[in-house]
Design a protein around this motif. Structure first.
Motif, PDB file in Angstrom:
ATOM      1  N   UNK A   1      25.896 -36.588   3.749  1.00 57.82           N
ATOM      2  CA  UNK A   1      24.556 -36.300   3.493  1.00 57.82           C
ATOM      3  C   UNK A   1      24.154 -34.993   2.384  1.00 57.82           C
ATOM      4  N   UNK A   2      23.072 -35.476   2.220  1.00 61.01           N
ATOM      5  CA  UNK A   2      22.949 -35.932   0.738  1.00 61.01           C
ATOM      6  C   UNK A   2      21.652 -34.289   0.507  1.00 61.01           C
ATOM      7  N   UNK A   3      22.220 -33.426   1.216  1.00 54.66           N
ATOM      8  CA  UNK A   3      20.728 -32.464   1.208  1.00 54.66           C
ATOM      9  C   UNK A   3      21.344 -31.189   1.314  1.00 54.66           C
ATOM     10  N   UNK A   4      20.341 -30.001   0.636  1.00 57.21           N
ATOM     11  CA  UNK A   4      20.689 -28.407   0.376  1.00 57.21           C
ATOM     12  C   UNK A   4      20.754 -27.864   1.748  1.00 57.21           C
ATOM     13  N   UNK A   5      21.552 -26.935   1.607  1.00 52.92           N
ATOM     14  CA  UNK A   5      21.834 -26.106   3.438  1.00 52.92           C
ATOM     15  C   UNK A   5      21.805 -24.879   3.266  1.00 52.92           C
ATOM     16  N   UNK A   6      20.823 -23.834   3.582  1.00 55.45           N
ATOM     17  CA  UNK A   6      19.778 -22.964   4.123  1.00 55.45           C
ATOM     18  C   UNK A   6      20.813 -22.543   4.849  1.00 55.45           C
ATOM     19  N   UNK A   7      21.077 -21.310   5.846  1.00 59.43           N
ATOM     20  CA  UNK A   7      21.532 -20.520   6.319  1.00 59.43           C
ATOM     21  C   UNK A   7      21.037 -19.391   7.040  1.00 59.43           C
ATOM     22  N   UNK A   8      20.010 -19.366   7.038  1.00 62.36           N
ATOM     23  CA  UNK A   8      19.256 -18.410   7.825  1.00 62.36           C
ATOM     24  C   UNK A   8      19.972 -17.156   8.809  1.00 62.36           C
ATOM     25  N   UNK A   9      20.001 -16.031   8.168  1.00 54.83           N
ATOM     26  CA  UNK A   9      20.953 -14.901   9.203  1.00 54.83           C
ATOM     27  C   UNK A   9      20.339 -13.474   8.544  1.00 54.83           C
ATOM     28  N   UNK A  10      20.392 -13.248   9.876  1.00 55.52           N
ATOM     29  CA  UNK A  10      20.609 -11.225   9.886  1.00 55.52           C
ATOM     30  C   UNK A  10      21.859 -10.873   9.470  1.00 55.52           C
TER      31      UNK A  10
END
Length: 135
Positions: free
Chosen positions: A84-93
């Motif tokens: 899948x051509x998708x930009x992925x950002x992970x949200x984390x502390x």
């Protein structure tokens, strides 16, 4: 300015999927994105990420690292296997350095520190928009 924020989505149109299991954080994320002019879709776990991405093409996924059932990183790995051509950002502390392997492997494009603010997310959305224009 507030008007610049509201016009942001017009200048950087993107289909946005947010994944967060905490109800308070969901409201904060939705409010932040709506202030920028986006109407993002919201899911609450990794299984819902996969279902949503099968049903609709998204430009960017912003996923919480820790969610029940399947976390954002596990869902990201499956999305990449499915090409899948998708930009992925992970949200984390957590510290960014724990995601170094995933960043180097281009599994994810970046880490967003909790709590996400307009000033934190705008540079990522600009970057994502430019990447989507190239594709």
């Amino acid at each position: 300015t507030k008007q610049d924020n509201r016009d942001f989505a017009q200048h950087h149109p993107l289909e946005v999927l947010l994944a967060e299991d905490n109800a308070v954080n969901q409201k904060i994320l939705l409010h932040t994105f709506r202030n920028l002019g986006y109407e993002p879709d919201m899911v609450s776990n990794g299984y819902e990420i996969l279902s949503a991405c099968k049903a609709k093409q998204y430009d960017i996924l912003i996923a919480d690292m820790h969610m029940p059932g399947m976390d954002g990183l596990s869902a990201s790995k499956i999305l990449r296997k499915d090409n899948l051509d998708i930009q992925i950002l992970i949200c984390s502390a957590e510290d960014e350095s724990i995601f170094e392997k995933e960043l180097r492997a281009n599994l994810i494009q970046g880490i967003l520190k909790k709590n996400v603010t307009t000033s934190l997310i705008k540079p990522w959305l600009r970057r994502c928009f430019k990447a989507c224009e190239v594709d």
